[in-house]
Design a protein around this motif. Structure first.
Motif, PDB file in Angstrom:
ATOM      1  N   PRO A 282     157.990 -23.346  52.572  1.00  0.00           N
ATOM      2  CA  PRO A 282     158.601 -22.205  53.272  1.00  0.00           C
ATOM      3  C   PRO A 282     157.912 -20.886  52.904  1.00  0.00           C
ATOM      4  O   PRO A 282     157.331 -20.748  51.827  1.00  0.00           O
ATOM      5  N   CYS A 283     157.978 -19.937  53.828  1.00  0.00           N
ATOM      6  CA  CYS A 283     157.489 -18.594  53.518  1.00  0.00           C
ATOM      7  C   CYS A 283     158.387 -17.968  52.455  1.00  0.00           C
ATOM      8  O   CYS A 283     159.609 -18.200  52.438  1.00  0.00           O
ATOM      9  N   ASP A 284     157.790 -17.197  51.558  1.00  0.00           N
ATOM     10  CA  ASP A 284     158.442 -16.563  50.411  1.00  0.00           C
ATOM     11  C   ASP A 284     158.724 -17.531  49.271  1.00  0.00           C
ATOM     12  O   ASP A 284     159.309 -17.138  48.255  1.00  0.00           O
ATOM     13  N   ALA A 285     158.333 -18.807  49.410  1.00  0.00           N
ATOM     14  CA  ALA A 285     158.443 -19.733  48.283  1.00  0.00           C
ATOM     15  C   ALA A 285     157.426 -19.344  47.209  1.00  0.00           C
ATOM     16  O   ALA A 285     156.426 -18.673  47.482  1.00  0.00           O
ATOM     17  N   ARG A 286     157.703 -19.792  45.978  1.00  0.00           N
ATOM     18  CA  ARG A 286     156.790 -19.512  44.872  1.00  0.00           C
ATOM     19  C   ARG A 286     156.430 -20.817  44.173  1.00  0.00           C
ATOM     20  O   ARG A 286     157.290 -21.669  43.962  1.00  0.00           O
ATOM     21  N   ILE A 287     155.163 -20.930  43.822  1.00  0.00           N
ATOM     22  CA  ILE A 287     154.683 -22.020  42.982  1.00  0.00           C
ATOM     23  C   ILE A 287     154.247 -21.402  41.663  1.00  0.00           C
ATOM     24  O   ILE A 287     153.404 -20.502  41.639  1.00  0.00           O
ATOM     25  N   VAL A 288     154.829 -21.862  40.570  1.00  0.00           N
ATOM     26  CA  VAL A 288     154.500 -21.330  39.253  1.00  0.00           C
ATOM     27  C   VAL A 288     153.884 -22.456  38.425  1.00  0.00           C
ATOM     28  O   VAL A 288     154.521 -23.485  38.206  1.00  0.00           O
ATOM     29  N   LEU A 289     152.652 -22.250  37.991  1.00  0.00           N
ATOM     30  CA  LEU A 289     151.950 -23.187  37.122  1.00  0.00           C
ATOM     31  C   LEU A 289     151.956 -22.628  35.705  1.00  0.00           C
ATOM     32  O   LEU A 289     151.696 -21.447  35.505  1.00  0.00           O
ATOM     33  N   ARG A 290     152.251 -23.487  34.733  1.00  0.00           N
ATOM     34  CA  ARG A 290     152.310 -23.028  33.348  1.00  0.00           C
ATOM     35  C   ARG A 290     151.545 -23.977  32.432  1.00  0.00           C
ATOM     36  O   ARG A 290     151.370 -25.155  32.758  1.00  0.00           O
ATOM     37  N   ALA A 291     151.136 -23.441  31.281  1.00  0.00           N
ATOM     38  CA  ALA A 291     150.500 -24.239  30.234  1.00  0.00           C
ATOM     39  C   ALA A 291     151.256 -24.029  28.934  1.00  0.00           C
ATOM     40  O   ALA A 291     151.642 -22.902  28.594  1.00  0.00           O
ATOM     41  N   TYR A 292     151.481 -25.113  28.210  1.00  0.00           N
ATOM     42  CA  TYR A 292     152.232 -25.089  26.954  1.00  0.00           C
ATOM     43  C   TYR A 292     151.441 -25.827  25.873  1.00  0.00           C
ATOM     44  O   TYR A 292     150.589 -26.662  26.167  1.00  0.00           O
ATOM     45  N   THR A 293     151.771 -25.499  24.634  1.00  0.00           N
ATOM     46  CA  THR A 293     151.281 -26.289  23.511  1.00  0.00           C
ATOM     47  C   THR A 293     152.459 -26.638  22.612  1.00  0.00           C
ATOM     48  O   THR A 293     153.359 -25.806  22.401  1.00  0.00           O
ATOM     49  N   PRO A 294     152.536 -27.885  22.107  1.00  0.00           N
ATOM     50  CA  PRO A 294     153.612 -28.226  21.178  1.00  0.00           C
ATOM     51  C   PRO A 294     153.447 -27.470  19.866  1.00  0.00           C
ATOM     52  O   PRO A 294     152.332 -27.282  19.378  1.00  0.00           O
ATOM     53  N   VAL A 295     154.543 -27.019  19.321  1.00  0.00           N
ATOM     54  CA  VAL A 295     154.519 -26.302  18.049  1.00  0.00           C
ATOM     55  C   VAL A 295     154.356 -27.313  16.919  1.00  0.00           C
ATOM     56  O   VAL A 295     155.079 -28.306  16.845  1.00  0.00           O
TER      57      VAL A 295
END
Length: 336
Positions: A282-295
């Protein structure tokens, strides 16, 4: 600095909710005060009226090979006296795990890389509570190839000096904390994509491991108004080849995670993300990509304070994670 809204100088926000508190709450990479504005001149009235939204930069994505002006907005949070300062703007290839060594200063339209903040009428003295803007726009280099880029703005004032030479970081945590704990630093890692498609290839997103030891990473995908589907994170570099898939959960409120991957020490490369949706985006949708590291057990106090649990990471269900980078893609009907 204490975790309170106690900043008493010119603020460049990391997001619309940022009031100068430290550390900044997520998302720290969506500064609405770094404003791409195409070939247009930004009117001061619009600059003021949009302070609480909308994000002006989303309607003016960078068009490669054409004139692209980028303005930086600030606000004086001092309670009793005016402020003044200069702003600088840097760019680097956008990505999930940025390498700050790749930052390059942008030159302003009037020349130079340090631009004074001014108020309506052009004065450099910014009264308490007033909005200011870079006196001239920064210019996007027309020779830059198409791709995804991030920008970093830094504010240099008498009360809080900021060197033109950006700091170097010996770890990813140090870089993350520099952004979160400095209200005179703004970070924009957000781009525009066309809506109403089911497949998106988000290529050449930077990844790096600033640590001097091999480090484990996990990638995640979430967003708003997302149909269900999958996201595949891949890298063909033979130093660190991988292909990792995460589930996308409709309506996008939950985050899907990949298996973990170990990146070599001091590694720098790119990742391509292929998003395959069951329904058009849909228009105005957002895709957020993230990167994590385990502590790890060797983590310091500040690192542990920022760490959060994640539900559903394959093979690491009981670990705490530190978010190291993110990129937002906003779907519009008129992206270029």
């Amino acid at each position: 600095m204490n975790a309170a809204a106690n900043w008493n100088d010119i603020l460049v926000r990391d997001n619309f909710q940022d009031t100068g508190q430290t550390p900044t709450a997520d998302p720290v990479w969506e500064s609405p005060d770094i404003i791409p504005f195409g070939s247009d001149i930004l009117d001061f009235g619009l600059l003021e009226s949009s302070y609480d939204g909308p994000d002006l930069g989303l309607s003016h994505p960078i068009v490669y090979g054409q004139l692209n002006r980028i303005y930086v907005r600030g606000k004086n949070l001092r309670t009793g006296c005016p402020a003044s300062g200069n702003v600088r703007l840097y760019y680097a290839p956008g990505g999930l795990l940025l390498d700050p060594r790749a930052w390059t200063p942008l030159t302003a339209e009037a020349g130079g890389t340090a631009v004074p903040f001014t108020v309506r009428g052009g004065a450099r003295e910014v009264p308490p509570g007033q909005i200011c803007v870079s006196r001239s726009a920064f210019l996007w280099p027309s020779q830059n190839p198409p791709g995804h880029y991030c920008t970093i703005a830094t504010v240099d004032t008498p009360a809080h000096p900021m060197s033109a030479t950006l700091p170097t970081f010996s770890s990813l945590v140090d870089y993350l904390n520099w952004v979160r704990y400095n209200p005179n630093v703004g970070w924009r890692n957000i781009d525009v994509i066309p809506c109403r498609q089911t497949r998106y290839v988000l290529s050449s997103l930077a990844i790096s491991n600033l640590n001097n030891t091999p480090t484990r990473f996990v990638f995640g995908i979430s967003g708003t108004d997302l149909p269900s589907g999958t996201a595949t994170f891949s890298n063909t570099d033979q130093q660190a080849p991988f292909s990792l898939t995460a589930q996308i959960y409709a309506p996008g409120s939950d985050e899907g995670y990949t298996r973990s991957v170990v990146l070599p020490a001091n590694y720098s490369g790119t990742v391509t993300v292929v998003v395959q949706l069951d329904q058009p985006l849909p228009c105005d949708a957002r895709i957020v990509l993230r990167a994590y590291t385990p502590v790890t057990a060797r983590a310091g106090e500040r690192e542990r304070r920022l760490a959060v649990p994640l539900t559903g990471v394959p093979g690491l269900q009981d670990a705490l994670f530190l978010e190291l980078g993110a990129y937002t893609f906003v779907a519009t009907s008129s992206s270029s």
